[in-house]
Design a protein around this motif. Structure first.
Motif, mmCIF file in Angstrom:
data_model
loop_
_atom_site.group_PDB
_atom_site.id
_atom_site.type_symbol
_atom_site.label_atom_id
_atom_site.label_comp_id
_atom_site.label_asym_id
_atom_site.label_seq_id
_atom_site.Cartn_x
_atom_site.Cartn_y
_atom_site.Cartn_z
ATOM 1 N N MET A 1 20.107 8.104 -7.640
ATOM 2 C CA MET A 1 19.691 8.268 -6.249
ATOM 3 C C MET A 1 18.699 9.422 -6.203
ATOM 4 N N MET A 2 17.655 9.283 -5.413
ATOM 5 C CA MET A 2 16.664 10.331 -5.266
ATOM 6 C C MET A 2 17.232 11.459 -4.419
ATOM 7 N N THR A 3 16.780 12.662 -4.683
ATOM 8 C CA THR A 3 17.223 13.808 -3.906
ATOM 9 C C THR A 3 16.143 14.189 -2.909
ATOM 10 N N PRO A 4 16.506 14.862 -1.794
ATOM 11 C CA PRO A 4 15.501 15.275 -0.825
ATOM 12 C C PRO A 4 14.421 16.167 -1.426
ATOM 13 N N ALA A 5 14.762 16.937 -2.463
ATOM 14 C CA ALA A 5 13.786 17.823 -3.089
ATOM 15 C C ALA A 5 12.657 17.045 -3.757
ATOM 16 N N ALA A 6 12.871 15.756 -4.056
ATOM 17 C CA ALA A 6 11.868 14.945 -4.725
ATOM 18 C C ALA A 6 10.852 14.361 -3.750
ATOM 19 N N MET A 7 10.984 14.685 -2.463
ATOM 20 C CA MET A 7 10.084 14.144 -1.445
ATOM 21 C C MET A 7 9.200 15.242 -0.883
ATOM 22 N N GLU A 73 16.939 -0.299 2.424
ATOM 23 C CA GLU A 73 17.971 0.699 2.711
ATOM 24 C C GLU A 73 17.386 2.108 2.732
ATOM 25 N N LEU A 74 16.441 2.413 1.834
ATOM 26 C CA LEU A 74 15.791 3.730 1.862
ATOM 27 C C LEU A 74 15.062 3.928 3.187
ATOM 28 N N ALA A 75 14.310 2.920 3.624
ATOM 29 C CA ALA A 75 13.600 3.011 4.904
ATOM 30 C C ALA A 75 14.583 3.184 6.054
ATOM 31 N N ASN A 76 15.707 2.489 5.983
ATOM 32 C CA ASN A 76 16.737 2.603 7.005
ATOM 33 C C ASN A 76 17.319 4.020 7.043
ATOM 34 N N MET A 77 17.563 4.605 5.865
ATOM 35 C CA MET A 77 18.106 5.971 5.799
ATOM 36 C C MET A 77 17.109 6.986 6.358
ATOM 37 N N ILE A 78 15.833 6.841 5.997
ATOM 38 C CA ILE A 78 14.806 7.764 6.500
ATOM 39 C C ILE A 78 14.689 7.636 8.018
ATOM 40 N N SER A 79 14.647 6.393 8.516
ATOM 41 C CA SER A 79 14.512 6.170 9.961
ATOM 42 C C SER A 79 15.726 6.680 10.724
ATOM 43 N N GLY A 80 16.906 6.422 10.213
ATOM 44 C CA GLY A 80 18.127 6.894 10.860
ATOM 45 C C GLY A 80 18.186 8.408 10.922
ATOM 46 N N ASN A 81 17.804 9.059 9.835
ATOM 47 C CA ASN A 81 17.781 10.522 9.804
ATOM 48 C C ASN A 81 16.771 11.067 10.810
ATOM 49 N N ALA A 82 15.583 10.462 10.870
ATOM 50 C CA ALA A 82 14.556 10.903 11.823
ATOM 51 C C ALA A 82 15.051 10.730 13.255
ATOM 52 N N CYS A 83 15.727 9.619 13.542
ATOM 53 C CA CYS A 83 16.259 9.394 14.896
ATOM 54 C C CYS A 83 17.317 10.424 15.251
ATOM 55 N N MET A 84 18.131 10.811 14.291
ATOM 56 C CA MET A 84 19.127 11.864 14.548
ATOM 57 C C MET A 84 18.449 13.192 14.854
ATOM 58 N N GLN A 85 17.388 13.504 14.130
ATOM 59 C CA GLN A 85 16.642 14.738 14.373
ATOM 60 C C GLN A 85 15.995 14.715 15.759
ATOM 61 N N LEU A 86 15.424 13.578 16.128
ATOM 62 C CA LEU A 86 14.809 13.449 17.451
ATOM 63 C C LEU A 86 15.852 13.527 18.552
ATOM 64 N N SER A 87 17.037 13.019 18.298
ATOM 65 C CA SER A 87 18.130 13.084 19.262
ATOM 66 C C SER A 87 18.477 14.530 19.598
ATOM 67 N N ASN A 88 18.391 15.398 18.596
ATOM 68 C CA ASN A 88 18.645 16.825 18.820
ATOM 69 C C ASN A 88 17.613 17.445 19.754
ATOM 70 N N SER A 89 16.462 16.787 19.902
ATOM 71 C CA SER A 89 15.409 17.252 20.818
ATOM 72 C C SER A 89 15.442 16.518 22.148
ATOM 73 N N GLY A 90 16.463 15.695 22.360
ATOM 74 C CA GLY A 90 16.601 14.993 23.629
ATOM 75 C C GLY A 90 15.958 13.623 23.676
ATOM 76 N N MET A 91 15.429 13.138 22.559
ATOM 77 C CA MET A 91 14.816 11.807 22.523
ATOM 78 C C MET A 91 15.758 10.871 21.779
ATOM 79 N N ASN A 92 16.220 9.837 22.460
ATOM 80 C CA ASN A 92 17.178 8.919 21.848
ATOM 81 C C ASN A 92 16.528 7.589 21.510
ATOM 82 N N PHE A 93 16.815 7.111 20.303
ATOM 83 C CA PHE A 93 16.274 5.844 19.810
ATOM 84 C C PHE A 93 17.380 5.029 19.164
#
Length: 134
Positions: A1-7, A73-93
């Motif tokens: 599995m790739m690690t976040p440090a590799a991106m 699945e990688l695209a799904n994980m990236i998108s889900g993580n981004a949506c969680m981050q945006l949720s913390n700013s009040g934007m829900n997707f």
């Protein structure tokens, strides 16, 4: 599995909404705060490398159903993580399940506004991520 440090993300820029036919594209619809789509573009060779890494290093040789499922699945994980981050700013997707398109199956988006950011995956290549806004 790739690690976040590799991106390593590049700079966000305005882009044309078209998708290149020589890439594999994983598309995920966004619904909520705004309507749109995220499209992840990468070469077929890079898609196989990513799928192999996600399979614990098991070397895959073709872009088959297993490879497609892994990059989706990688695209799904990236998108889900981004949506969680945006949720913390009040934007829900909400996001839809990923759709993999390549070659003749590729349909061009109907969106007029697009933003792109390259994502360098060390030792694998560069994935193009496009946010297509309705």
């Amino acid at each position: 599995m790739m690690t976040p440090a590799a991106m390593n993300p590049g700079t966000v820029t305005s882009a044309a909404p078209d998708l290149q036919s020589h890439h594999v594209w994983i598309r995920i619809d966004l619904k909520g705060h705004m309507e749109g789509q995220v499209a992840f573009g990468l070469s077929p060779e890079m898609a196989i490398k990513i799928a192999s890494a996600m399979m614990g290093g098991f070397e895959l040789s073709s872009f088959d159903e297993m490879s497609q499922s892994a990059v989706a699945e990688l695209a799904n994980m990236i998108s889900g993580n981004a949506c969680m981050q945006l949720s913390n700013s009040g934007m829900n997707f909400d996001i839809t399940p990923p759709t993999v398109q390549v070659g003749d199956t590729l349909t061009q988006p109907l969106h007029e506004i697009a933003y792109a950011v390259p994502l360098e995956l060390q030792e694998m290549g560069i994935m193009e991520i496009k946010l297509l806004v309705a």
